[in-house]
Scaffold this active site. Structure first.
Site, PDB file in Angstrom:
ATOM      1  N   HIS A  85      23.859  54.425 -11.822  1.00 55.75           N
ATOM      2  CA  HIS A  85      23.480  53.196 -11.137  1.00 55.75           C
ATOM      3  C   HIS A  85      22.049  53.279 -10.623  1.00 55.75           C
ATOM      4  CE1 HIS A  85      25.129  55.787  -8.111  1.00 55.75           C
ATOM      5  NE2 HIS A  85      26.304  55.668  -8.637  1.00 55.75           N
ATOM      6  N   TYR A 100      26.446  49.454 -13.490  1.00 49.89           N
ATOM      7  CA  TYR A 100      27.247  49.034 -12.341  1.00 49.89           C
ATOM      8  C   TYR A 100      26.422  49.244 -11.083  1.00 49.89           C
ATOM      9  CZ  TYR A 100      31.885  49.149 -14.590  1.00 49.89           C
ATOM     10  OH  TYR A 100      32.984  48.900 -15.342  1.00 49.89           O
TER      11      TYR A 100
END
Ligand SMILES: *[C@@H]1O[C@H](CO)[C@@H](O)[C@H](O)[C@H]1NC(C)=O
Ligand SMILES: *[C@@H]1O[C@H](CO)[C@@H](O)[C@H](O)[C@H]1NC(C)=O
Ligand SMILES: *[C@@H]1O[C@H](CO)[C@@H](O)[C@H](O)[C@H]1NC(C)=O
Ligand SMILES: *[C@@H]1O[C@H](CO)[C@@H](O)[C@H](O)[C@H]1NC(C)=O
Ligand SMILES: *[C@@H]1O[C@H](CO)[C@@H](O)[C@H](O)[C@H]1NC(C)=O
Ligand SMILES: *[C@@H]1O[C@H](CO)[C@@H](O)[C@H](O)[C@H]1NC(C)=O
Length: 316
Positions: free
Chosen positions: A292, A244
């Site tokens: 991330h 993400y």
């Protein structure tokens, strides 16, 4: 000279060497002059300004406009459903699209409205400060500079009380997901990032179980939710690196859509390479950026700064 082989060799052939460059030069100058006339302002076609700032983010920037063109409507609303495809990218557990839609319907029964951002306009200059939580804000004295922006966007915990000198005290939008939820004052809008269906359910529970005046007030804030935007940021901006994008990076990209001038504070490591927060003492020297792609995102911010698309204040 009769038209013959000799004629060609001794006359036309050398002439062509001379004529071709000449034609070329003529051609080019015509284009050049036309170009100068069209782009210089006293003679050029009048172009309406995009905004009232000295320099507008989207003006003459093909790279940025192309990227932003691919963006979906950032915000979830009763009239903006995500596709099943996007749902499958986003989903985190086994529950299906129909279930998700039911939950979303419920959310919009509780939150009837959504934030309407001001659109760009020739007589508006929307300046924005996107404020991350990096420890590099500690001692930066950026507070007044941050507050000077029309719109200040903060992310996750982001306390301001006691840190005003370095981070300011104004918050126009506060970006959150359940893990970072806190109460907001009445001048702040909530931007809620659901990372999974559970986050939406959490929101429903939170607001249906605990109705006292504070939460009532929160309800009236025209809160906003996204998720198709996350997929866009992941695919178009980060080329699918990491699972993400981080909340901070999504927020930054969002600001490119809703502001004419963007300044970025509190992103990246401090001067010693630590990725800590400004509001808590450094506990783990090896703390990095989690799931991330923090480094890639950081490089992106630096690149946007070098290309003078945004102003990045790194705090050291
Ligand atoms: C979005 O999905 C919900 C649930 O399936 C449905 O009730 C609604 O009509 C849809 N809205 C649009 C604009 O497609
Ligand atoms: C937001 O703006 C649109 C178009 O300008 C308008 O139709 C809509 O009613 C507005 N929504 C709210 C909640 O103000
Ligand atoms: C923020 O700080 C400014 C100047 O220090 C002050 O005037 C203002 O009242 C403060 N605002 C809030 C909401 O605390
Ligand atoms: C926000 O809260 C302050 C004090 O808590 C109050 O004085 C002010 O009127 C409120 N503003 C709005 C727009 O409700
Ligand atoms: C929320 O939206 C309604 C309807 O568009 C508007 O009247 C109200 O002022 C908005 N509230 C805030 C806090 O922006
Ligand atoms: C901020 O910097 C000061 C001075 O270097 C230091 O004493 C303090 O512990 C730092 N605060 C945090 C939360 O790291």
């Amino acid at each position: 000279c009769r038209f013959s082989y000799f004629c060609f060799v001794f006359f036309l052939f050398p002439l062509s060497f001379f004529l071709f460059p000449l034609c070329f030069v003529c051609f080019c100058s015509v284009f050049l002059i036309a170009g100068v006339f069209l782009s210089c302002s006293p003679f050029g076609l009048p172009r309406p300004p995009v905004c009232a700032c000295n320099k507008c983010l989207m003006e003459h920037d093909q790279w940025l406009s192309e990227r932003t063109k691919e963006s979906p409507e950032p915000f979830l609303s009763p009239t903006n459903n995500i596709s099943e495809d996007t749902f499958n990218w986003w989903k985190y557990d086994r529950r299906n699209f129909a279930f998700y839609n039911k939950i979303v319907d419920k959310v919009f029964q509780i939150f009837p409205t959504k934030v309407n951002f001001t659109r760009s306009s020739p007589d508006l200059c929307r300046t924005c400060a996107v404020v991350g939580n990096s420890g590099n804000l500690n001692g930066s004295h950026y507070g007044p500079l941050i507050d000077f922006h029309d719109i200040v966007i903060r992310i996750n915990r982001a306390p301001t009380k006691g840190f005003e000198r370095d981070v300011g005290n104004k918050t126009t939008y506060h970006v959150m997901y359940p893990n970072s939820f806190r109460n907001l004052d009445n001048t702040t809008h909530l931007l809620f990032f659901p990372f999974k269906i559970y986050d939406l359910q959490w929101l429903i529970r939170f607001f249906t179980q605990r109705i006292d005046s504070d939460y009532d007030m929160l309800l009236s804030k025209n809160s906003t939710f996204f998720n198709s935007f996350m997929k866009y940021v992941h695919q178009i901006w980060l080329k699918q690196k990491g699972r993400y994008p981080s909340t901070g990076f999504i927020t930054l990209v969002l600001s490119l859509h809703m502001c004419d001038e963007v300044s970025v504070f509190g992103f990246g490591a401090d001067k010693n390479g630590n990725w800590n927060h400004y509001y808590e003492p450094l506990r783990n020297k090896r703390l990095r950026t989690g799931q991330h792609p923090g480094k890639l995102e950081y490089q992106f911010i630096v690149k946007l700064h070098e290309q003078q698309k945004i102003n990045f204040f790194r705090g050291w």
